[in-house]
Motif scaffolding. Structure first.
Motif, mmCIF file in Angstrom:
data_model
loop_
_atom_site.group_PDB
_atom_site.id
_atom_site.type_symbol
_atom_site.label_atom_id
_atom_site.label_comp_id
_atom_site.label_asym_id
_atom_site.label_seq_id
_atom_site.Cartn_x
_atom_site.Cartn_y
_atom_site.Cartn_z
ATOM 1 N N UNK A 1 104.557 -2.367 151.257
ATOM 2 C CA UNK A 1 104.673 -1.007 151.758
ATOM 3 C C UNK A 1 106.091 -0.756 152.250
ATOM 4 N N UNK B 1 104.000 -17.572 149.828
ATOM 5 C CA UNK B 1 102.556 -17.701 150.075
ATOM 6 C C UNK B 1 101.750 -17.121 148.928
ATOM 7 N N UNK C 1 100.778 -12.379 160.720
ATOM 8 C CA UNK C 1 100.935 -10.947 160.651
ATOM 9 C C UNK C 1 100.537 -10.418 159.280
ATOM 10 N N UNK C 2 100.914 -11.149 158.275
ATOM 11 C CA UNK C 2 100.654 -10.688 156.918
ATOM 12 C C UNK C 2 99.164 -10.689 156.613
ATOM 13 N N UNK D 1 97.438 -7.988 160.249
ATOM 14 C CA UNK D 1 97.832 -6.592 160.442
ATOM 15 C C UNK D 1 98.238 -6.029 159.099
ATOM 16 N N UNK D 2 97.276 -5.400 158.405
ATOM 17 C CA UNK D 2 97.559 -5.046 157.031
ATOM 18 C C UNK D 2 97.990 -3.602 156.834
ATOM 19 N N UNK D 3 98.486 -2.960 157.865
ATOM 20 C CA UNK D 3 99.160 -1.696 157.636
ATOM 21 C C UNK D 3 100.211 -1.572 158.717
ATOM 22 N N UNK E 1 100.722 -2.963 163.045
ATOM 23 C CA UNK E 1 101.685 -4.017 163.338
ATOM 24 C C UNK E 1 102.145 -4.045 164.785
ATOM 25 N N UNK F 1 92.813 -3.987 150.970
ATOM 26 C CA UNK F 1 93.751 -4.685 151.852
ATOM 27 C C UNK F 1 93.323 -6.123 152.066
ATOM 28 N N UNK G 1 104.796 -14.838 160.638
ATOM 29 C CA UNK G 1 104.690 -14.047 159.412
ATOM 30 C C UNK G 1 103.335 -14.244 158.748
ATOM 31 N N UNK G 2 102.873 -15.493 158.702
ATOM 32 C CA UNK G 2 101.580 -15.759 158.071
ATOM 33 C C UNK G 2 100.478 -15.009 158.806
ATOM 34 N N UNK H 1 99.892 -8.674 152.946
ATOM 35 C CA UNK H 1 100.588 -7.424 153.223
ATOM 36 C C UNK H 1 102.024 -7.671 153.690
#
Lengths: 352, 461
Positions: A86, A75, B47-48, B51-53, B57, A245, B44-45, A250
């Protein structure tokens, strides 16, 4: 027929204008079929085609990636967004960036962050010493320029006309970030341990990450010639700002599952005994569950496996584990903890 | 697809995940690139992007499960509705008529019919409700009672559904009835879970130190609370030495700070001496790192014996850093920075113990103390501040209000919690340290000299 050097030059030009490639290649009969193939190959390796493609390519440079990692990398490549990685120390965050660079055949520009890192070390710096030196050397020339002017104001006007000579690209010392965006070939930019830097630095990264441009007051805005593939890694020492962010994709990488770790060890140490491998990996996983200052990471598993092979040990008794523990535990206190729990660690392993 | 995504996003927002429009746009863009029939890639798309920490999550996973599994039947975009759905709608419609219909009822009914947005909002509001300051009698009933209300409502709905199903309704046959009842029950169950089983965020960056290094042999291991008079004096001497060491280190920093960029103005001015030739190059001094420290110290009975040492440490911190703000609390919070500036350490501690506006007889209430801090001093925190909280987190079973700590964490650089109790006692009794731990960057046991030395070394060096 031009010689080899010329062909190289031509190919380089064609790659530079790769959008013309499809029109050019059929007509460019000087380029032999073989050469054409190398050009096409090169263009193809510059990007990932699908999630599976990412996994295969990373696999070919010995990086075992989970499906999640592969999806995110794909992506990021397709949308040209930076990736914020992280995870705990030693799970392969930096390695991921290196492997992507290797399989895309791009250069890796790495910038290690630390407290007190500022623009002049990360982006660019004027070479004042060089500027001063030049002014000294061309003093006479400056006199010539202003010799015809009669008043002071006129002289200043005349010098102002030549101001650009002193604030030009010649006197800029590029640092990693400027290097990354001004490189003619796309690169992979790794900003390592971003959580160690100051909030000011993080704020200043924002322009670069969203628009791929930087502003130098004397020269104006410099836009990226090519889009670098950006990785930012963080150990979670502190939280990143929301603004940063928002601009990134992420991903959190955890310690690998037992099977994945076995695969990694198998890849790095070919020919390792399967039974021993399984014992090693399960035992390391058990040790990670203990309350340690620093948990053993993948590279330490590898070190341990290598040292066991060097010692020609095939069976992991508590005594042997204790005597080789130094490769896994890098703190005296951790060593003691594992030693106290050695029976639990080894017994559970033999059950598995 | 877009509608579905927007619905999901608004649910996430209701549950306190911060998602910007730009992220939704990115997500839609990226969904085009992957194979959305592969659920793993789809998730995954999402979540990524959303939820960026690591902390977000677990919450995201819960919502994702709720939205795409439990509410699944309402997602299919088919024009034709199955008889089951039709039946469900009919039942809900009937039940709606019977209920009185305040906000909560409507949101629960919405939840049943597959629209969880309002309900999630209500639950989040309950989790984040601040206790009202009560003067005479304090209780932790505020949050609990509002939870109870929702739980009772859920039970009533369950009973209602059973009763309704028992009745005779012409156009619904038995197998369908069972299916509908089943679905209503699962939904009510998940509503209940949402209320009571909030997932603990996974605090990946948490650093834990149990301090096993031995700097001082006997005296270093005795808990502060068990020191005899003679030992107290000894410990104090050692702490004084430590403080001096701290000061030395800070002055060293001043000495090595002037290696920066060239200062053009000064260099040119200086070149006047040498006929305009810049022989001597002058550098700009780098400004010192201006870290700020805010400390909150519990001085209640349970940490009384340690509190004196902690105050001692606060005092020494104030000498070493340019900007330190110190507060003490039991259930109120008050600033003591002034005392430390004006008096020497012993007098300051004596004064603090005697004449501040803290009520030493009240019960410890961390939640309330945090609330006070939030209302009066929250602007002290910024991205350069390290927040140090000293206390045992024993809050007499009051509402811990941990979301305030979360808010505080968002505003500062790091949160460090020093607990004077040893780790094996943390989970016992009324200690809330496990609740608070999720929002700290670092948790340390700090109950004897060795651990204290560990902490100071880590903080400075």
């Amino acid at each position: 027929m031009p010689d080899g050097f010329h062909i190289k030059k031509i190919i380089q030009q064609i790659i530079d204008h790769s959008r013309w490639l499809d029109i050019l290649i059929p007509h460019y009969y000087v380029v032999s079929i073989h050469l054409r193939r190398t050009i096409v190959d090169r263009r193809c390796t510059m990007a990932f085609k699908s999630v599976v493609d990412v996994q295969e390519k990373l696999g070919s440079v010995s990086y075992i990636s989970s499906k999640e990692i592969a999806t995110v990398v794909y992506l990021a490549g397709a949308t040209k967004k930076p990736v914020l990685v992280e995870g705990p120390a030693g799970v392969g965050k930096t390695e991921l960036a290196k492997s992507v660079a290797e399989c895309l055949k791009r250069d890796l520009i790495r910038m290690q962050c630390y407290e007190g890192l500022d623009e002049s070390k990360a982006l660019y710096e004027w070479e004042y010493a060089k500027q001063l030196l030049y002014t000294q050397i061309i003093k006479d020339k400056i006199n010539d320029v202003i010799s015809e002017s009669s008043t002071l104001a006129e002289a200043i006007d005349q010098i102002a006309g030549h101001e650009d000579a002193f604030f030009s690209h010649r006197f800029i010392q590029t640092r990693p970030l400027l290097q990354a965006i001004s490189s003619p070939e796309p690169v992979v930019l790794l900003i390592d341990e971003i959580d160690k830097s100051d909030p000011e630095f993080e704020a200043f990264l924002l322009e670069l990450l969203s628009d791929f441009q930087v502003t130098i007051p004397e020269l104006g805005t410099i836009k990226a010639k090519t889009h670098p593939f950006v990785f930012l890694t963080s150990n979670n020492y502190r939280d990143m700002s929301d603004a940063l962010k928002r601009r990134c994709i992420h991903i959190y990488i955890d310690y690998p599952a037992i099977e994945t770790e076995m695969e990694i060890v198998r890849l790095k140490i070919p020919g390792i005994d399967e039974a021993l491998l399984k014992k090693i990996v399960t035992m390391v996983a058990r040790i990670r569950e203990l309350d340690l200052k620093k948990k053993p990471c993948i590279s330490e598993t590898l070190d341990w496996a290598r040292s066991l092979i060097a010692l020609q040990i095939n069976d992991l008794s508590p005594e042997i584990v204790t005597s080789t523990l130094n490769t896994l535990c890098k703190h005296k206190t951790d060593y003691d903890v594992v030693k106290n729990n050695i029976l639990t660690v080894t017994r559970q392993t033999s059950q598995c | 697809m877009l509608k579905l995504m927007l619905k999901f996003v608004s649910c996430c927002r209701a549950a306190d995940l911060r998602i910007s429009t730009a992220e939704v746009l990115d997500c839609m863009e990226q969904l085009k690139l992957v194979d959305i029939h592969d659920e793993f890639q789809f998730k995954t798309v999402l979540r990524t992007n959303f939820a960026k920490s690591r902390m977000d999550q677990s919450k995201f996973d819960q919502l994702y499960h709720l939205f795409f599994y439990e509410m699944e039947s309402n997602l299919s975009a088919a024009a034709e509705k199955s008889p089951e759905q039709l039946g469900m709608e009919a039942v809900i419609h009937m039940m709606e008529k019977e209920l009185a219909g305040d906000d909560l009822d409507t949101s629960l009914m919405d939840f049943l019919s597959g629209n969880p947005l309002n309900y999630i909002g209500e639950v989040q509001a309950i989790h984040n409700r601040e206790e009202k300051a009560a003067k005479a009698l304090k209780s932790n009933m505020g949050q609990l009672s509002s939870r109870l209300e929702v739980m009772l409502k859920i039970n009533r709905l369950k009973a209602g559904a059973v009763k309704f199903m028992g009745g005779n309704h012409a156009n619904i046959d038995d197998s369908l009835k069972a299916a509908i009842e089943n679905q209503i029950n699962t939904r009510l169950e998940s509503a209940y879970n949402l209320l009571n089983k909030e997932p603990r965020p996974d605090n990946a960056g948490l650093q834990k130190f149990s301090g096993r290094e031995k700097h001082f042999n006997t005296i270093g291991e005795i808990p502060f609370s068990n020191l005899s008079k003679r030992e107290t004096k000894e410990v104090r001497d050692i702490i004084n030495k430590l403080v001096r060491k701290l000061e030395e280190i800070t002055t060293l920093r001043y000495a090595t700070n002037n290696k920066g960029v060239m200062d053009v103005k000064k260099t040119i001015r200086n070149s006047g001496k040498y006929l305009g030739i810049p022989i001597e190059i002058k550098y700009k001094n780098k400004p010192l790192r201006k870290g700020k420290i805010v400390t909150l110290c519990d001085v209640s009975g349970s940490v009384w014996s340690t509190a004196r040492f902690m105050l001692n440490i606060l005092y020494s911190l104030q000498i070493c850093f340019s900007k330190v703000k110190s507060y003490i609390f039991i259930s109120d919070m008050t600033e003591i920075t002034e005392y430390f500036v004006e008096y020497n350490v012993n007098d300051a501690i004596k004064k603090i113990m005697n004449n501040t506006d803290i009520n030493y007889n009240s019960m410890t209430d961390y939640g309330m103390a945090f609330q006070h801090f939030k209302n009066r001093h929250l602007n002290e925190l910024d991205k350069k501040t390290t927040l140090i909280i000293i206390g045992d987190a024993r809050s007499n079973y009051m509402n811990p209000q941990e979301f305030i700590l979360k808010k505080m964490r968002e505003r500062c650089r790091r949160v460090i919690w020093l607990n004077p109790e040893q780790e094996q006692f943390w989970s016992a009794g009324d200690s809330e340290i496990y609740t608070y731990k999720t929002y700290c960057n670092e948790v340390r046991a700090c109950g004897n000299l060795n651990q204290l030395v560990d902490f100071i070394e880590a903080l400075i060096i």
